[in-house]
Design a protein around this motif. Structure first.
Motif, PDB file in Angstrom:
ATOM      1  N   ASN A   9     -28.066  -3.752  16.816  1.00 41.58           N
ATOM      2  CA  ASN A   9     -29.509  -3.857  16.603  1.00 41.58           C
ATOM      3  C   ASN A   9     -30.049  -2.562  16.017  1.00 41.58           C
ATOM      4  O   ASN A   9     -30.713  -1.789  16.696  1.00 41.58           O
ATOM      5  N   PRO A  10     -29.770  -2.304  14.727  1.00 41.15           N
ATOM      6  CA  PRO A  10     -30.242  -1.042  14.146  1.00 41.15           C
ATOM      7  C   PRO A  10     -31.755  -1.032  14.030  1.00 41.15           C
ATOM      8  O   PRO A  10     -32.388  -2.049  13.791  1.00 41.15           O
ATOM      9  N   LYS A  11     -32.339   0.137  14.255  1.00 40.24           N
ATOM     10  CA  LYS A  11     -33.783   0.294  14.120  1.00 40.24           C
ATOM     11  C   LYS A  11     -34.138   0.323  12.640  1.00 40.24           C
ATOM     12  O   LYS A  11     -33.487   1.029  11.866  1.00 40.24           O
ATOM     13  N   PRO A  12     -35.168  -0.433  12.245  1.00 38.05           N
ATOM     14  CA  PRO A  12     -35.577  -0.344  10.843  1.00 38.05           C
ATOM     15  C   PRO A  12     -36.214   1.009  10.560  1.00 38.05           C
ATOM     16  O   PRO A  12     -36.957   1.539  11.380  1.00 38.05           O
ATOM     17  N   VAL A  13     -35.903   1.563   9.417  1.00 36.32           N
ATOM     18  CA  VAL A  13     -36.451   2.857   9.026  1.00 36.32           C
ATOM     19  C   VAL A  13     -37.714   2.601   8.225  1.00 36.32           C
ATOM     20  O   VAL A  13     -37.706   1.869   7.249  1.00 36.32           O
ATOM     21  N   HIS A  14     -38.814   3.189   8.649  1.00 34.37           N
ATOM     22  CA  HIS A  14     -40.085   3.015   7.955  1.00 34.37           C
ATOM     23  C   HIS A  14     -40.065   3.856   6.684  1.00 34.37           C
ATOM     24  O   HIS A  14     -39.635   5.011   6.710  1.00 34.37           O
ATOM     25  N   PRO A  15     -40.539   3.307   5.557  1.00 34.57           N
ATOM     26  CA  PRO A  15     -40.504   4.063   4.291  1.00 34.57           C
ATOM     27  C   PRO A  15     -41.255   5.389   4.351  1.00 34.57           C
ATOM     28  O   PRO A  15     -40.852   6.349   3.717  1.00 34.57           O
ATOM     29  N   PHE A  16     -42.354   5.471   5.129  1.00 30.18           N
ATOM     30  CA  PHE A  16     -43.086   6.729   5.214  1.00 30.18           C
ATOM     31  C   PHE A  16     -42.256   7.804   5.902  1.00 30.18           C
ATOM     32  O   PHE A  16     -42.351   8.977   5.575  1.00 30.18           O
ATOM     33  N   ASN A  17     -41.437   7.426   6.858  1.00 32.21           N
ATOM     34  CA  ASN A  17     -40.565   8.405   7.514  1.00 32.21           C
ATOM     35  C   ASN A  17     -39.540   8.950   6.526  1.00 32.21           C
ATOM     36  O   ASN A  17     -39.212  10.139   6.553  1.00 32.21           O
ATOM     37  N   GLU A  18     -39.040   8.090   5.659  1.00 34.00           N
ATOM     38  CA  GLU A  18     -38.085   8.538   4.649  1.00 34.00           C
ATOM     39  C   GLU A  18     -38.753   9.488   3.662  1.00 34.00           C
ATOM     40  O   GLU A  18     -38.170  10.483   3.252  1.00 34.00           O
ATOM     41  N   LEU A  19     -39.994   9.184   3.257  1.00 29.71           N
ATOM     42  CA  LEU A  19     -40.708  10.055   2.317  1.00 29.71           C
ATOM     43  C   LEU A  19     -40.999  11.419   2.922  1.00 29.71           C
ATOM     44  O   LEU A  19     -41.036  12.428   2.219  1.00 29.71           O
ATOM     45  N   GLY A  20     -41.216  11.462   4.220  1.00 24.50           N
ATOM     46  CA  GLY A  20     -41.510  12.735   4.880  1.00 24.50           C
ATOM     47  C   GLY A  20     -40.353  13.710   4.824  1.00 24.50           C
ATOM     48  O   GLY A  20     -40.545  14.912   4.952  1.00 24.50           O
ATOM     49  N   ASN A  21     -39.165  13.218   4.610  1.00 22.46           N
ATOM     50  CA  ASN A  21     -37.981  14.072   4.568  1.00 22.46           C
ATOM     51  C   ASN A  21     -37.580  14.449   3.147  1.00 22.46           C
ATOM     52  O   ASN A  21     -36.518  15.015   2.942  1.00 22.46           O
ATOM     53  N   THR A  22     -38.412  14.152   2.162  1.00 22.04           N
ATOM     54  CA  THR A  22     -38.070  14.462   0.778  1.00 22.04           C
ATOM     55  C   THR A  22     -38.937  15.597   0.251  1.00 22.04           C
ATOM     56  O   THR A  22     -39.865  16.061   0.919  1.00 22.04           O
ATOM     57  N   ARG A  23     -38.655  16.021  -0.970  1.00 17.44           N
ATOM     58  CA  ARG A  23     -39.439  17.085  -1.597  1.00 17.44           C
ATOM     59  C   ARG A  23     -40.841  16.614  -1.967  1.00 17.44           C
ATOM     60  O   ARG A  23     -41.742  17.420  -2.144  1.00 17.44           O
ATOM     61  N   VAL A  24     -41.023  15.308  -2.090  1.00 22.92           N
ATOM     62  CA  VAL A  24     -42.332  14.763  -2.445  1.00 22.92           C
ATOM     63  C   VAL A  24     -43.366  15.115  -1.383  1.00 22.92           C
ATOM     64  O   VAL A  24     -44.535  15.343  -1.684  1.00 22.92           O
ATOM     65  N   ALA A  25     -42.962  15.178  -0.137  1.00 19.88           N
ATOM     66  CA  ALA A  25     -43.888  15.447   0.968  1.00 19.88           C
ATOM     67  C   ALA A  25     -44.581  16.793   0.814  1.00 19.88           C
ATOM     68  O   ALA A  25     -45.679  16.984   1.332  1.00 19.88           O
ATOM     69  N   LYS A  26     -43.992  17.716   0.090  1.00 16.33           N
ATOM     70  CA  LYS A  26     -44.596  19.040  -0.078  1.00 16.33           C
ATOM     71  C   LYS A  26     -45.771  19.031  -1.049  1.00 16.33           C
ATOM     72  O   LYS A  26     -46.641  19.882  -0.970  1.00 16.33           O
TER      73      LYS A  26
END
Length: 94
Positions: A9-26
Protein backbone atom coordinates in the motif's frame (compact mmCIF):
# COMPACT_ATOMS: atom_id res chain seq x y z
CA UNK A 1 7.44 -4.28 -9.39
CA UNK A 2 9.72 -5.45 -6.57
CA UNK A 3 9.21 -2.07 -4.88
CA UNK A 4 5.43 -2.53 -4.92
CA UNK A 5 5.79 -6.05 -3.57
CA UNK A 6 7.76 -4.73 -0.62
CA UNK A 7 5.17 -1.99 0.00
CA UNK A 8 1.70 -3.31 -0.88
CA UNK A 9 0.00 0.00 0.00
CA UNK A 10 2.38 2.73 -1.16
CA UNK A 11 1.51 6.27 -0.15
CA UNK A 12 0.70 8.50 -3.10
CA UNK A 13 3.18 11.32 -3.52
CA UNK A 14 1.53 14.72 -3.86
CA UNK A 15 2.91 16.74 -6.81
CA UNK A 16 3.44 19.83 -4.61
CA UNK A 17 5.70 17.81 -2.31
CA UNK A 18 7.78 16.78 -5.30
CA UNK A 19 8.05 20.40 -6.50
CA UNK A 20 9.23 21.50 -3.07
CA UNK A 21 12.32 19.35 -3.45
CA UNK A 22 13.38 20.83 -6.80
CA UNK A 23 15.25 23.97 -7.85
CA UNK A 24 11.95 25.50 -8.98
CA UNK A 25 10.93 26.00 -5.34
CA UNK A 26 13.66 28.62 -4.93
CA UNK A 27 12.19 30.94 -7.58
CA UNK A 28 8.45 30.31 -7.25
CA UNK A 29 6.89 32.59 -4.65
CA UNK A 30 3.32 31.29 -4.68
CA UNK A 31 1.89 28.03 -5.89
CA UNK A 32 -1.77 27.20 -5.38
CA UNK A 33 -3.77 24.18 -6.35
CA UNK A 34 -7.14 25.00 -7.88
CA UNK A 35 -9.84 22.66 -9.09
CA UNK A 36 -11.15 23.66 -12.49
CA UNK A 37 -14.50 22.57 -13.87
CA UNK A 38 -13.42 23.78 -17.31
CA UNK A 39 -10.49 23.48 -19.69
CA UNK A 40 -8.87 26.83 -20.52
CA UNK A 41 -7.53 27.02 -24.08
CA UNK A 42 -6.83 30.76 -24.41
CA UNK A 43 -7.41 33.90 -22.34
CA UNK A 44 -11.08 34.10 -23.37
CA UNK A 45 -11.73 30.59 -24.65
CA UNK A 46 -12.64 27.60 -22.51
CA UNK A 47 -14.37 24.26 -22.84
CA UNK A 48 -16.67 22.55 -20.36
CA UNK A 49 -15.43 19.17 -21.59
CA UNK A 50 -18.99 17.84 -21.79
CA UNK A 51 -19.29 16.42 -25.31
CA UNK A 52 -22.55 14.59 -24.65
CA UNK A 53 -24.38 17.45 -22.93
CA UNK A 54 -26.18 18.70 -26.05
CA UNK A 55 -27.41 15.22 -26.87
CA UNK A 56 -28.55 14.63 -23.29
CA UNK A 57 -30.48 17.91 -23.20
CA UNK A 58 -32.34 17.40 -26.47
CA UNK A 59 -32.82 13.64 -26.58
CA UNK A 60 -36.33 12.61 -25.42
CA UNK A 61 -34.91 9.37 -24.02
CA UNK A 62 -32.70 11.33 -21.63
CA UNK A 63 -35.52 13.48 -20.18
CA UNK A 64 -34.91 12.32 -16.61
CA UNK A 65 -31.32 13.60 -16.85
CA UNK A 66 -32.21 17.19 -17.89
CA UNK A 67 -32.28 18.71 -14.40
CA UNK A 68 -29.04 17.03 -13.40
CA UNK A 69 -27.37 18.03 -16.68
CA UNK A 70 -28.47 21.68 -16.36
CA UNK A 71 -27.23 21.86 -12.77
CA UNK A 72 -23.86 20.42 -13.76
CA UNK A 73 -23.49 22.80 -16.72
CA UNK A 74 -24.50 25.81 -14.60
CA UNK A 75 -21.83 24.93 -12.02
CA UNK A 76 -19.24 24.48 -14.75
CA UNK A 77 -20.14 27.83 -16.34
CA UNK A 78 -19.99 29.58 -12.96
CA UNK A 79 -16.37 28.46 -12.36
CA UNK A 80 -14.72 30.39 -15.23
CA UNK A 81 -16.93 33.40 -14.46
CA UNK A 82 -15.73 33.56 -10.86
CA UNK A 83 -12.16 32.89 -11.98
CA UNK A 84 -12.37 35.95 -14.27
CA UNK A 85 -14.25 37.87 -11.50
CA UNK A 86 -17.28 38.35 -13.73
CA UNK A 87 -20.71 37.58 -12.34
CA UNK A 88 -23.34 37.36 -15.08
CA UNK A 89 -26.91 36.29 -14.38
CA UNK A 90 -27.45 32.79 -15.75
CA UNK A 91 -31.08 31.88 -16.31
CA UNK A 92 -32.89 28.96 -17.84
CA UNK A 93 -36.47 29.00 -19.04
CA UNK A 94 -38.56 26.06 -20.18
Amino acid sequence: MPHLAAHPNPKPVHPFNELGNTRVAKVVKTLKEIHLAFLPYEAHVFSLDAPHSTYNLYCPYQAREHTWQLEALAQQIAKPCTTKQEYPAIRYRK
